[in-house]
Design a protein around this motif. Structure first.
Motif, mmCIF file in Angstrom:
data_model
loop_
_atom_site.group_PDB
_atom_site.id
_atom_site.type_symbol
_atom_site.label_atom_id
_atom_site.label_comp_id
_atom_site.label_asym_id
_atom_site.label_seq_id
_atom_site.Cartn_x
_atom_site.Cartn_y
_atom_site.Cartn_z
ATOM 1 N N ARG A 2 0.857 -1.187 0.000
ATOM 2 C CA ARG A 2 0.000 0.000 0.000
ATOM 3 C C ARG A 2 0.888 1.229 0.000
ATOM 4 N NH1 ARG A 2 -3.993 1.346 3.938
ATOM 5 N NH2 ARG A 2 -2.231 1.446 5.325
ATOM 6 N N LEU A 3 0.394 2.295 -0.607
ATOM 7 C CA LEU A 3 1.078 3.588 -0.567
ATOM 8 C C LEU A 3 0.209 4.543 0.241
ATOM 9 C CD1 LEU A 3 2.191 3.985 -4.299
ATOM 10 C CD2 LEU A 3 3.549 3.127 -2.372
ATOM 11 N N ILE A 4 0.823 5.206 1.205
ATOM 12 C CA ILE A 4 0.098 6.200 1.996
ATOM 13 C C ILE A 4 0.961 7.441 2.145
ATOM 14 C CG2 ILE A 4 -1.252 4.486 3.267
ATOM 15 C CD1 ILE A 4 0.566 4.991 5.682
ATOM 16 N N MET A 5 0.329 8.547 2.510
ATOM 17 C CA MET A 5 1.070 9.750 2.887
ATOM 18 C C MET A 5 0.372 10.369 4.085
ATOM 19 S SD MET A 5 0.327 12.455 -0.180
ATOM 20 C CE MET A 5 -1.333 12.809 -0.738
ATOM 21 N N LYS A 6 1.173 11.013 4.917
ATOM 22 C CA LYS A 6 0.664 11.671 6.118
ATOM 23 C C LYS A 6 0.788 13.172 5.914
ATOM 24 C CE LYS A 6 2.062 7.790 8.972
ATOM 25 N NZ LYS A 6 2.883 7.322 10.090
ATOM 26 N N LEU A 7 -0.336 13.866 6.110
ATOM 27 C CA LEU A 7 -0.368 15.308 5.858
ATOM 28 C C LEU A 7 -0.854 16.049 7.086
ATOM 29 C CD1 LEU A 7 -2.046 15.214 2.325
ATOM 30 C CD2 LEU A 7 0.398 15.371 2.850
ATOM 31 N N TYR A 8 -0.221 17.186 7.333
ATOM 32 C CA TYR A 8 -0.578 18.004 8.489
ATOM 33 C C TYR A 8 -1.595 19.062 8.110
ATOM 34 C CZ TYR A 8 3.030 15.610 11.027
ATOM 35 O OH TYR A 8 3.769 14.627 11.636
ATOM 36 N N LYS A 9 -2.389 19.466 9.101
ATOM 37 C CA LYS A 9 -3.428 20.469 8.902
ATOM 38 C C LYS A 9 -2.836 21.771 8.392
ATOM 39 C CE LYS A 9 -6.618 18.702 12.337
ATOM 40 N NZ LYS A 9 -7.286 18.884 13.613
ATOM 41 N N ASN A 10 -3.664 22.503 7.689
ATOM 42 C CA ASN A 10 -3.344 23.845 7.195
ATOM 43 C C ASN A 10 -2.244 23.883 6.153
ATOM 44 O OD1 ASN A 10 -5.335 24.971 8.883
ATOM 45 N ND2 ASN A 10 -3.893 24.939 10.594
ATOM 46 N N THR A 11 -1.889 22.729 5.558
ATOM 47 C CA THR A 11 -0.933 22.762 4.456
ATOM 48 C C THR A 11 -1.700 22.943 3.150
ATOM 49 O OG1 THR A 11 -1.002 20.349 4.161
ATOM 50 C CG2 THR A 11 0.678 21.227 5.672
ATOM 51 N N ASP A 12 -1.033 23.489 2.155
ATOM 52 C CA ASP A 12 -1.671 23.648 0.847
ATOM 53 C C ASP A 12 -2.102 22.300 0.278
ATOM 54 O OD1 ASP A 12 -1.318 26.383 0.998
ATOM 55 O OD2 ASP A 12 0.520 26.379 -0.214
ATOM 56 N N THR A 13 -1.298 21.268 0.524
ATOM 57 C CA THR A 13 -1.609 19.944 -0.014
ATOM 58 C C THR A 13 -2.931 19.425 0.546
ATOM 59 O OG1 THR A 13 0.746 19.466 -0.272
ATOM 60 C CG2 THR A 13 -0.754 17.582 -0.284
ATOM 61 N N ILE A 14 -3.114 19.487 1.850
ATOM 62 C CA ILE A 14 -4.345 18.952 2.441
ATOM 63 C C ILE A 14 -5.556 19.814 2.073
ATOM 64 C CG2 ILE A 14 -4.358 20.035 4.741
ATOM 65 C CD1 ILE A 14 -4.881 17.126 5.822
ATOM 66 N N LYS A 15 -5.348 21.125 1.947
ATOM 67 C CA LYS A 15 -6.452 21.997 1.518
ATOM 68 C C LYS A 15 -6.872 21.667 0.095
ATOM 69 C CE LYS A 15 -5.041 25.874 4.441
ATOM 70 N NZ LYS A 15 -4.407 27.206 4.430
ATOM 71 N N ASN A 16 -5.896 21.434 -0.779
ATOM 72 C CA ASN A 16 -6.212 21.071 -2.161
ATOM 73 C C ASN A 16 -6.948 19.736 -2.239
ATOM 74 O OD1 ASN A 16 -5.197 23.342 -3.426
ATOM 75 N ND2 ASN A 16 -3.226 22.410 -3.921
ATOM 76 N N LEU A 17 -6.495 18.740 -1.468
ATOM 77 C CA LEU A 17 -7.116 17.417 -1.529
ATOM 78 C C LEU A 17 -8.568 17.435 -1.049
ATOM 79 C CD1 LEU A 17 -4.224 15.050 -0.392
ATOM 80 C CD2 LEU A 17 -5.112 15.392 -2.706
ATOM 81 N N ALA A 18 -8.894 18.379 -0.187
ATOM 82 C CA ALA A 18 -10.284 18.500 0.270
ATOM 83 C C ALA A 18 -11.204 18.900 -0.884
ATOM 84 C CB ALA A 18 -10.383 19.519 1.403
#
Length: 196
Positions: free
Chosen positions: A41-57
């Motif tokens: 499996r491939l996973i990634m861990k993302l922290y709140k308030n990053t551009d990446t997590i905002k985009n994925l939402a």
């Protein structure tokens, strides 16, 4: 090459591999992110308030870009403009790019996302992702060989470096644990204290 074969070559063992992840939603973004391969499996861990997590939402897809150019890691880390192409609405770089649908597996800080690859591109010879544990393992071997030839003062400086590199290698490159434990045992047998 089939997608599954490419993923096996790109992420050959369980561990954490350095990549540059492209997302879009609020704005196009490229950021260095460790991709964790565990049990196929491939996973990634993302922290709140990053551009990446905002985009994925907004747009739950990403490009996982496998590159070895340290300048690209630095420039994307500090948010400098770099040249990229767009595919599936996602910024991507030359190298190996794996396009994935991202599904949030665990909410938190960090949140965990499962990556489900659906397409790829290869635009140069880079196939295997960079694993910093492998590089740190090699660096720890260099320091290890110096322990018997440097002054006591230098040994005091080298031992914490070896400890750090062994711990990061254990975390990011579990297939090296046997060798890391051997180094640890040898260093301890020489009465060096790796657990200072």
């Amino acid at each position: 090459m089939r997608l599954n074969d490419l993923i096996k070559k790109t992420f050959p063992n369980d561990g954490i591999y350095e990549s540059i992840v492209g997302t879009n939603g609020i704005s196009k973004n490229l950021s260095p992110i460790g991709i964790v391969k565990t049990e196929n499996r491939l996973i990634m861990k993302l922290y709140k308030n990053t551009d990446t997590i905002k985009n994925l939402a907004i747009y739950p897809f990403c490009s996982v870009n496998i590159v070895h150019d340290p300048q690209l890691f630095y420039l994307t880390l500090i948010g400098k403009e770099i040249d990229y192409k767009i595919k599936y609405g996602l910024p991507s770089l030359n190298g190996v790019t794996i396009y994935c649908k991202c599904e949030k597996e665990l909410e938190g800080n960090p949140s965990v996302f499962t990556l489900n690859p659906f397409d790829y591109e290869i635009s140069d010879n880079t196939i295997t992702a960079f694993n910093r544990g492998s590089a740190l393992f090699i660096d720890s071997l260099v320091h290890f060989t110096r322990l018997d030839i440097v002054s006591e003062e230098i040994k005091e400086e080298i031992i914490p470096i070896i400890l750090y590199e062994i711990e990061i290698s254990r975390k990011t490159s579990p297939w090296l644990i046997q060798y890391l434990e051997e180094i640890d045992k040898i260093v301890r047998s020489k009465r060096y204290k790796l657990d200072q």
